[in-house]
Write an enzyme that holds these catalytic residues in place. Structure first.
Site, PDB file in Angstrom:
ATOM      1  N   CYS A  61       0.765  -1.243   0.000  1.00 16.95           N
ATOM      2  CA  CYS A  61       0.000   0.000   0.000  1.00 16.95           C
ATOM      3  C   CYS A  61       0.804   1.306   0.000  1.00 16.95           C
ATOM      4  O   CYS A  61       0.771   2.068   0.964  1.00 16.95           O
ATOM      5  CB  CYS A  61      -0.984   0.007   1.159  1.00 16.95           C
ATOM      6  SG  CYS A  61      -2.497   0.834   0.647  1.00 16.95           S
ATOM      7  N   HIS A 243       7.147  -3.100   1.958  1.00 15.48           N
ATOM      8  CA  HIS A 243       6.250  -2.176   2.651  1.00 15.48           C
ATOM      9  C   HIS A 243       6.736  -0.750   2.445  1.00 15.48           C
ATOM     10  O   HIS A 243       7.943  -0.496   2.423  1.00 15.48           O
ATOM     11  CB  HIS A 243       6.209  -2.510   4.146  1.00 15.48           C
ATOM     12  CG  HIS A 243       5.193  -1.717   4.896  1.00 15.48           C
ATOM     13  ND1 HIS A 243       3.848  -1.825   4.649  1.00 15.48           N
ATOM     14  CD2 HIS A 243       5.325  -0.789   5.876  1.00 15.48           C
ATOM     15  CE1 HIS A 243       3.190  -0.996   5.452  1.00 15.48           C
ATOM     16  NE2 HIS A 243       4.072  -0.360   6.200  1.00 15.48           N
TER      17      HIS A 243
END
Length: 390
Positions: A61, A243
């Protein structure tokens, strides 16, 4: 979220060996779509009530890392009562920010280039909520293989960093890894393993050993470089282990924004220190003061004592950070200065100035030149710290 057009062995975006990485979020459709909704956490940021967006699952994300920078820069604003935001709303805000980056120079060449960049960026935007194709090079904290996805960061003037660097003091590894990207290095290792030349075989083994010894994707040299390269007060995106995190440098130290939805109601947990390669870290509040562990002794002290105690906790924490990074403590009080300052604050407590009923705590002073050498300082052991800093 699969890679597109990357030669060699497949891996999740960011180039982590699949055997060491969890499956990528967004790779297979989940049973329910919780990731389309994000909870909003309101914090005090530089004196203003500011929203940040949290997520329920740990995953790539990059959308949240970018949006949170735009929120902390106040480039994106949410309604004051907003508690939940959808991925579509975030995309719309992001699109508006990108369109607002129109260059001031109206020359035809620049306009065409800008239009092309906008077009490329709009193509990339849908990938932001699943995972970008990011491929690190081990030569510098800003070194990535150039992909169309990088344009998003360029257009919004957001630095993208990683800390997975080869230590220049290890010439064997420098030779084996060179300027290759992660994907190219994996290919080289496979090729070298089957080579007939023994020097190539050993070079492949050195490269493989580097990847294994730095499986956390952050090296000590990388952390030092990252701390040196990031500018004071700068907000950037930090990439590690598939990440993307929002990162800031405050008073010479690095912190990552805590976006785990589990801390939605914890006002005292806003930043997490990035000072160690092995994952040892501490939570801090919005002012970068060390958070007291919840429910432990010391969390319910009265205001004056708590304030003085918090200062001492922060003080010890900064000394420990500096020692861990091998630096001289940059802004640490000598014991005498600390005693004087605490005495002064206690006096202010009982004799408030008529115009300043709540005196602001004075800034930390630089350590006196005649103080003890930095190496002799040791953080005091405190029972209320929930982490051990070496």
């Amino acid at each position: 979220g699969q890679r597109e057009g990357v030669p060699g062995p497949e891996g999740p975006p960011g180039g982590s060996p699949e055997e060491r990485q969890p499956p990528q979020e967004g790779g297979s459709p989940p049973a329910e779509p919780p990731e389309d909704f994000y909870c909003v956490k309101w914090i005090r940021w530089k004196g203003q009530r500011t929203p940040v967006v949290t997520q329920s699952q740990n995953g790539p994300c990059p959308l949240l890392a970018i949006i949170n920078i735009l929120l902390l820069r106040w480039k994106v604003k949410l309604p004051p009562q907003k508690e939940v935001v959808t991925a579509e709303e975030l995309m719309a805000h992001l699109g508006n920010c990108i369109l607002a980056t129109q260059p001031r120079d109206t020359s035809e060449g620049l306009q065409l280039n800008f239009q092309q960049n906008i077009s490329d960026t709009m193509t990339v935007l849908p990938k932001l909520s699943t995972g970008l194709d990011v491929n690190v090079r081990f030569t510098g904290v800003s070194d990535f293989e150039y992909t169309p996805e990088c344009i998003v960061f360029d257009l919004l003037n957001i630095p993208l960093y990683h800390g997975w660097l080869v230590d220049p003091q290890s010439p064997e590894q420098v030779q084996a890894v060179g300027k290759l990207s992660y994907n190219q290095l994996v290919e080289k290792i496979i090729t070298c393993k089957h080579a007939s030349d023994s020097s190539l075989v050993s070079e492949g083994l050195v490269a493989e050993q580097f990847l294994e010894s730095s499986a956390s994707q952050l090296t000590f040299h990388g952390l030092c470089e990252l701390t040196a390269r990031a500018r004071e007060g700068e907000l950037g995106v930090f990439f590690r282990n598939n990440h993307f995190s929002t990162m800031v440098k405050h008073k010479g130290h690095l912190y990552l924004l805590v976006t785990d939805q589990g801390f939605l109601q914890e006002e005292g947990v806003v930043w997490e220190s990035l000072h160690s390669v092995d994952g040892d870290s501490c939570f801090c509040d919005t002012d970068f003061h060390l958070s007291h562990p919840l429910g432990k002794e010391g969390a319910t002290v009265g205001p004056p004592d708590h304030r003085l105690q918090q200062r001492q906790v922060d003080q010890d924490y900064m000394v420990a950070l500096s020692l861990q990074q091998g630096q001289d403590p940059p802004s640490v009080l000598s014991d005498l200065e600390l005693a004087r300052q605490l005495q002064h604050e206690e006096y202010q407590q009982h004799h408030p100035h008529p115009h300043h009923p709540h005196p602001a705590p004075p800034q930390l002073l630089p350590a006196q030149a005649g103080g003890r050498p930095a190496g002799e300082r040791r953080p005091r052991q405190r029972p209320d710290l929930d982490c051990t800093l070496l």
